[in-house]
Design an enzyme around this catalytic site. Structure first.
Site, short mmCIF file in Angstrom:
data_model
loop_
_atom_site.label_atom_id
_atom_site.label_comp_id
_atom_site.label_asym_id
_atom_site.label_seq_id
_atom_site.Cartn_x
_atom_site.Cartn_y
_atom_site.Cartn_z
N ASP A 93 39.73 36.19 40.04
CA ASP A 93 40.22 37.67 39.84
C ASP A 93 40.22 38.32 41.01
OD1 ASP A 93 41.17 39.85 38.06
OD2 ASP A 93 39.23 40.48 38.39
N ASP A 95 41.39 42.16 42.23
CA ASP A 95 41.70 43.37 41.75
C ASP A 95 42.32 44.16 42.79
OD1 ASP A 95 41.83 45.51 40.13
OD2 ASP A 95 39.75 45.64 39.36
N ASP A 268 36.29 38.83 42.52
CA ASP A 268 34.98 39.46 41.65
C ASP A 268 34.17 38.07 41.23
OD1 ASP A 268 33.61 39.98 39.68
OD2 ASP A 268 34.93 41.52 38.72
#
Ligand SMILES: [Zn+2]
Ligand SMILES: [Zn+2]
Length: 359
Positions: A93, A95, A268
């Site tokens: 992930d 972001d 992450d």
């Protein structure tokens, strides 16, 4: 709750007309599904027999968010300990919202849940209008945020390819539907790995714990690592030796840490490590943007063009506050407390962001 009705109608239209865009995962019957309804309640531990079963559910329930496990289970509907975990794809992930951007002053808002006032800019502890501490962040993303996010994606793909030998065909990059990217890796070698091994992979990808030894400095054993070449890309070995003599072991180590932060992928790790997590299902809509989670090909991406399924039929709205937004080649806004007519795609976006209401 006019806003919720408006969004729900739009989501229903999408699942009615465009359900072919929803990606049906392989071995669907072994996946755990979950969804969030428009009241904000999360329901997990569901499963579907096939794509038809899933699509019928989407039309019947019109969820605000749909999630699916990259893990396969013997029985996905049982409680977590009894599901019988078999394997899980490796997922990362990134972001885009975490990567510092010059738009932060323009594109970040805080909505007061008590008095509905909207404040722009840096994080506030309390509402300057009424003093309440209940402030909800609103995150828009600009072209630059997307570009930065994709920059991190390409660093990640490069390390996966060069250092782990992951094949291009085994990786799929998705725009998450709001402010980030999900990278799904289907490589067989990773599927059986548990949380500890996935944590190690994350550390490596982020260049965590990169030591002077990697260049043959210090007293420890030099680890064989492609990170050596990555550091040498920035400076010659002779130059690095001079720096090491000048900075000393500790100084050089912190310098390496900064190099790793730049050259490593800003993923992450908690997302990758959790092998039971469920992720937004590709092709379904995001409650906070009205956009779909869609595949990204190449590193050119425009969310309004590529992920917003709603078109340009005019919708009348009252906009509390919005920055200037480019929607398919046309600029709209900025708006502040005014009635406007906007293309439906943009209207859905602003209502989903919580800064506008349909009239
Ligand atoms: Zn307030
Ligand atoms: Zn930005």
């Amino acid at each position: 709750m006019k806003e919720v009705d408006f969004l729900k109608a739009a989501f229903r239209e999408y699942y009615f007309k465009m359900s072919d865009r929803v990606e049906v995962p392989e071995h669907i019957e072994e996946r755990e599904f979950g969804y969030q309804n428009f009241e904000g309640v999360m329901i997990r531990h569901l499963s579907f027999r096939d794509g038809g079963d899933l699509r019928a559910f989407l039309l019947r329930e019109v969820p605000a968010g749909v999630y699916c496990s990259p893990a396969r289970y013997t029985d996905p509907t049982l409680p977590m300990e009894e599901k019988g975990w078999k394997e899980a794809d490796l997922i990362f992930d990134i972001d885009a919202d975490e990567l510092e951007c010059k738009c932060w002053n323009e594109y970040r808002y805080w909505i007061c849940e008590s008095c509905s006032a909207i404040h722009k800019g840096a994080k506030l502890d309390e509402c300057p209008t009424c003093g309440s501490g209940r402030l909800r962040p609103v995150n828009f993303v600009c072209d630059e945020c997307i570009k930065k996010g994709l920059g991190e994606v390409s660093k990640l793909l490069e390390i996966l390819k060069e250092d782990f030998g992951v094949k291009e065909g085994d990786v799929k990059v998705y725009f998450s539907g709001n402010v980030g990217f999900h990278i799904h890796v289907k490589d067989e070698r990773f599927k059986g790995l548990g949380p500890a091994e996935r944590a190690e992979i994350c550390d490596y990808l982020m260049g965590r714990g990169l030591m002077p030894e990697v260049l043959g400095f210090g007293r420890g054993m030099p680890l064989a690592s492609r990170w050596r070449d990555r550091v040498l890309d920035s400076s010659s070995l002779a130059e690095l030796k001079r720096m090491y003599r000048k900075m000393g072991y500790e100084g050089f180590r912190s310098w390496l840490e900064r190099v790793a932060l730049e050259a490593g992928a800003r993923i992450d790790p908690s997302v990758t490590i959790d092998v039971h997590r469920i992720f937004r299902l590709p092709g379904t809509l995001h409650r906070k943007s009205g956009m779909a989670k869609v595949g990204v090909r190449g590193l050119e991406f425009d969310p309004f063009r590529d992920a917003m399924p709603f078109g340009s039929e005019p919708v009348r709205l009252f906009v509390e506050r919005s920055p200037r937004l480019d929607f398919r080649g046309e600029a709209f806004g900025p708006f502040e407390r005014e009635e406007v007519e906007l293309p439906k795609g943009l209207a859905v976006y602003l209502v989903a962001k919580g800064v506008a209401r349909p009239l």
